[in-house]
Design an enzyme around this catalytic site. Structure first.
Site, PDB file in Angstrom:
ATOM      1  N   ASP A 185       0.842  -1.202   0.000  1.00 24.07           N
ATOM      2  CA  ASP A 185       0.000   0.000   0.000  1.00 24.07           C
ATOM      3  C   ASP A 185       0.880   1.256   0.000  1.00 24.07           C
ATOM      4  O   ASP A 185       0.597   2.238  -0.688  1.00 24.07           O
ATOM      5  CB  ASP A 185      -0.902  -0.012   1.243  1.00 24.07           C
ATOM      6  CG  ASP A 185      -1.613  -1.340   1.403  1.00 24.07           C
ATOM      7  OD1 ASP A 185      -2.536  -1.620   0.638  1.00 24.07           O
ATOM      8  OD2 ASP A 185      -1.197  -2.121   2.293  1.00 24.07           O
ATOM      9  N   HIS A 241      -4.662  -3.373   6.491  1.00 22.31           N
ATOM     10  CA  HIS A 241      -4.471  -3.644   5.058  1.00 22.31           C
ATOM     11  C   HIS A 241      -5.842  -4.044   4.499  1.00 22.31           C
ATOM     12  O   HIS A 241      -6.147  -5.224   4.300  1.00 22.31           O
ATOM     13  CB  HIS A 241      -3.439  -4.758   4.850  1.00 22.31           C
ATOM     14  CG  HIS A 241      -3.295  -5.159   3.408  1.00 22.31           C
ATOM     15  ND1 HIS A 241      -2.889  -4.288   2.422  1.00 22.31           N
ATOM     16  CD2 HIS A 241      -3.528  -6.343   2.770  1.00 22.31           C
ATOM     17  CE1 HIS A 241      -2.878  -4.910   1.263  1.00 22.31           C
ATOM     18  NE2 HIS A 241      -3.270  -6.161   1.439  1.00 22.31           N
TER      19      HIS A 241
HETATM   20  P1  NAD Z   1      -1.825 -18.438  -4.368  1.00 23.20           P
HETATM   21  O1  NAD Z   1      -3.147 -19.105  -4.265  1.00 23.20           O
HETATM   22  O2  NAD Z   1      -1.196 -18.277  -5.708  1.00 23.20           O
HETATM   23  O3  NAD Z   1      -0.771 -19.226  -3.463  1.00 23.20           O
HETATM   24  C1  NAD Z   1      -1.041 -19.523  -2.131  1.00 23.20           C
HETATM   25  C2  NAD Z   1      -0.290 -20.812  -1.823  1.00 23.20           C
HETATM   26  O4  NAD Z   1      -0.391 -21.038  -0.429  1.00 23.20           O
HETATM   27  C3  NAD Z   1      -0.862 -22.049  -2.526  1.00 23.20           C
HETATM   28  O5  NAD Z   1       0.160 -22.705  -3.253  1.00 23.20           O
HETATM   29  C4  NAD Z   1      -1.387 -22.899  -1.369  1.00 23.20           C
HETATM   30  O6  NAD Z   1      -1.253 -24.307  -1.621  1.00 23.20           O
HETATM   31  C5  NAD Z   1      -0.483 -22.435  -0.244  1.00 23.20           C
HETATM   32  N1  NAD Z   1      -0.998 -22.692   1.105  1.00 23.20           N
HETATM   33  C6  NAD Z   1      -2.271 -22.666   1.541  1.00 23.20           C
HETATM   34  N2  NAD Z   1      -2.336 -23.024   2.829  1.00 23.20           N
HETATM   35  C7  NAD Z   1      -1.063 -23.260   3.226  1.00 23.20           C
HETATM   36  C8  NAD Z   1      -0.486 -23.687   4.448  1.00 23.20           C
HETATM   37  N3  NAD Z   1      -1.225 -23.944   5.524  1.00 23.20           N
HETATM   38  N4  NAD Z   1       0.856 -23.845   4.509  1.00 23.20           N
HETATM   39  C9  NAD Z   1       1.624 -23.616   3.424  1.00 23.20           C
HETATM   40  N5  NAD Z   1       1.114 -23.219   2.225  1.00 23.20           N
HETATM   41  C10 NAD Z   1      -0.207 -23.052   2.128  1.00 23.20           C
HETATM   42  O7  NAD Z   1      -1.948 -17.027  -3.626  1.00 23.20           O
HETATM   43  P2  NAD Z   1      -0.975 -15.774  -3.722  1.00 23.20           P
HETATM   44  O8  NAD Z   1      -1.398 -14.924  -4.877  1.00 23.20           O
HETATM   45  O9  NAD Z   1       0.424 -16.202  -3.617  1.00 23.20           O
HETATM   46  O10 NAD Z   1      -1.428 -14.971  -2.390  1.00 23.20           O
HETATM   47  C11 NAD Z   1      -1.157 -15.492  -1.116  1.00 23.20           C
HETATM   48  C12 NAD Z   1      -1.823 -14.627  -0.048  1.00 23.20           C
HETATM   49  O11 NAD Z   1      -1.233 -13.326  -0.026  1.00 23.20           O
HETATM   50  C13 NAD Z   1      -3.325 -14.394  -0.233  1.00 23.20           C
HETATM   51  O12 NAD Z   1      -3.984 -14.483   1.013  1.00 23.20           O
HETATM   52  C14 NAD Z   1      -3.391 -12.969  -0.764  1.00 23.20           C
HETATM   53  O13 NAD Z   1      -4.629 -12.368  -0.500  1.00 23.20           O
HETATM   54  C15 NAD Z   1      -2.280 -12.338   0.034  1.00 23.20           C
HETATM   55  N6  NAD Z   1      -1.750 -11.065  -0.463  1.00 23.20           N
HETATM   56  C16 NAD Z   1      -1.421 -10.128   0.472  1.00 23.20           C
HETATM   57  C17 NAD Z   1      -0.879  -8.922   0.073  1.00 23.20           C
HETATM   58  C18 NAD Z   1      -0.510  -7.847   1.075  1.00 23.20           C
HETATM   59  O14 NAD Z   1      -0.197  -6.741   0.649  1.00 23.20           O
HETATM   60  N7  NAD Z   1      -0.517  -8.092   2.369  1.00 23.20           N
HETATM   61  C19 NAD Z   1      -0.670  -8.665  -1.301  1.00 23.20           C
HETATM   62  C20 NAD Z   1      -1.034  -9.653  -2.221  1.00 23.20           C
HETATM   63  C21 NAD Z   1      -1.579 -10.856  -1.786  1.00 23.20           C
HETATM   64  C1  LMR Z   2      -3.463  -6.539  -2.466  1.00 20.69           C
HETATM   65  O1  LMR Z   2      -3.546  -5.515  -1.800  1.00 20.69           O
HETATM   66  O2  LMR Z   2      -3.176  -6.537  -3.671  1.00 20.69           O
HETATM   67  C2  LMR Z   2      -3.660  -7.887  -1.798  1.00 20.69           C
HETATM   68  O3  LMR Z   2      -4.038  -7.721  -0.469  1.00 20.69           O
HETATM   69  C3  LMR Z   2      -4.569  -8.780  -2.549  1.00 20.69           C
HETATM   70  C4  LMR Z   2      -6.013  -8.350  -2.430  1.00 20.69           C
HETATM   71  O4  LMR Z   2      -6.840  -9.202  -2.094  1.00 20.69           O
HETATM   72  O5  LMR Z   2      -6.308  -7.197  -2.679  1.00 20.69           O
END
Ligand code: NAD
Ligand code: LMR
Length: 336
Positions: free
Chosen positions: A164, A192
């Site tokens: 962000d 967030h």
């Molecule tokens: P994705 O679905 O591509 O990958 C997630 C992976 O986590 C999968 O491979 C899944 O098998 C694995 N997983 C699920 N449970 C698990 C566990 N208990 N132990 C180990 N691995 C596990 O998702 P992504 O695009 O990589 O996003 C991951 C997370 O990050 C989501 O919750 C998304 O919303 C979040 N995210 C946060 C931010 C932020 O700014 N904070 C930004 C983008 C995404």
């Molecule tokens: C983001 O800010 O891009 C991540 O938290 C993914 C989402 O769900 O928005």
């Protein structure tokens, strides 16, 4: 706050969700030395659920094929105790992303259960000075769950609002036609989520000149009607346009967060970090909230002494209230 241990070579780094989208961008940057330093060997532990360990093995093969000079061992496992053994740093990425039209807080029922056991596994197996960054959503509350379940020290668990923060810098840079590198003292307060408060009040340029008035002022229409909602809803905008949630930009923000935690923030500047409140700015103690922070001697410190206007106060309070509601849901669901 307790200072996590200094980084020595080699470091052991755990990445959860290793077969997922964010990890696919993150792991290669860690292995290239962009986080812990160009002279630090990194041993990577990749944690996945059993159904995805084969895919994670494929990622490990690609890491080896890249022949990174700083890459030590790569271990793929579905056992959290193995994954966190000796960890100096942990990126908790593994969690379900939201789909179009959903809020991040709706993920709590599905994702919250992941972070309690991982917090306990970190407490039992990681290095005592481990630095933990929670990325999986809802990130603030998942970090609170991990910290509470594991009884982890206040200085060791953080969550990510750096994406962000970077989005906010980029929007201002585009508006002013200046490079991002010339912008300092941006703050993202709160959760967030869409209640987050990206705050231009303290923004300055390289000479220390305040920039808020160049943007029409904190109460100007660009700030209130365009900038704040644009940054707060950027995650949903990416999902809508890209078809899945941000991945490379999220990985890049995770790199920035951990890099600055280990190596420090530039003199006179700060970044946005979710950590447990120490009561600063009236945020209830212990609540995992995003604040302006400096990294000093390897530990995050909340920037003190900023005067908040009534409007800033109201915006921060709204996000804090949402965080408190999420924590109530955690308790109702019995996640800690
Ligand atoms: P994705 O679905 O591509 O990958 C997630 C992976 O986590 C999968 O491979 C899944 O098998 C694995 N997983 C699920 N449970 C698990 C566990 N208990 N132990 C180990 N691995 C596990 O998702 P992504 O695009 O990589 O996003 C991951 C997370 O990050 C989501 O919750 C998304 O919303 C979040 N995210 C946060 C931010 C932020 O700014 N904070 C930004 C983008 C995404
Ligand atoms: C983001 O800010 O891009 C991540 O938290 C993914 C989402 O769900 O928005």
């Amino acid at each position: 706050m307790q200072s996590p241990a200094p980084v020595t070579s080699p470091v052991t780094v755990t990445v959860t969700g290793a077969a997922g989208q964010i990890a696919y961008a993150l792991l290669f940057r860690i292995a290239a030395g962009e986080v812990f330093g160009r002279d630090t060997v990194v041993n990577l532990n990749l944690l996945e659920i059993p159904a995805a360990t084969t895919a994670a093995e494929g990622v490990a093969m690609e890491l080896q094929d890249a022949a990174f000079p700083l890459l030590g061992t790569v271990t793929v496992t579905d056992d959290a105790a193995v994954a966190f053994t000796g960890a100096d740093a942990a990126f908790l990425v593994g969690a379900k992303p939201r789909g179009k039209g959903a809020e991040r807080s709706e993920l709590l029922a599905d994702n919250g259960g992941v972070f309690g056991p991982q917090g306990k596994a970190i407490a039992a197996n990681a290095h005592s000075g481990v630095r933990v960054l929670v990325v999986g959503n809802p990130a603030n509350t998942n970090a609170a769950i991990a910290a509470a379940a594991g009884g982890l020290p206040a200085g060791s668990v953080t969550a990510m609002t750096r994406l962000d923060h970077n989005r906010a810098l980029s929007q201002v840079a585009q508006r002013l036609g200046t490079p991002v590198a010339g912008l300092h003292r941006m703050t993202v307060w709160g959760n967030h989520s869409t209640t987050q408060f990206p705050d231009i009040t303290e923004l300055v340029d390289d000479t220390g000149r305040p920039l808020a008035e160049d943007l029409g002022g904190p109460e100007g229409t660009w700030n209130t009607d365009e900038f704040i909602p644009r940054v707060a809803k950027r995650g949903a905008e990416i999902i809508s346009v890209r078809g899945s949630s941000s991945a490379a930009s999220a990985a890049s923000a995770a790199v920035d967060h951990m890099h600055d935690w280990v190596h420090g923030t530039p003199e006179g500047d700060w970044v946005s970090v979710v950590l447990p409140s120490d009561g600063s700015y009236g945020v209830p103690e212990g609540l995992m909230c995003s604040f302006p922070c400096r990294s000093v001697d390897g530990a995050w410190q909340i920037v003190q002494g900023l005067e908040l206007s009534e409007v800033q106060r109201t915006r921060l309070d709204a996000s804090v209230e949402e965080l408190a509601d999420e924590w109530s849901t955690v308790q109702e669901l019995g996640l800690v």
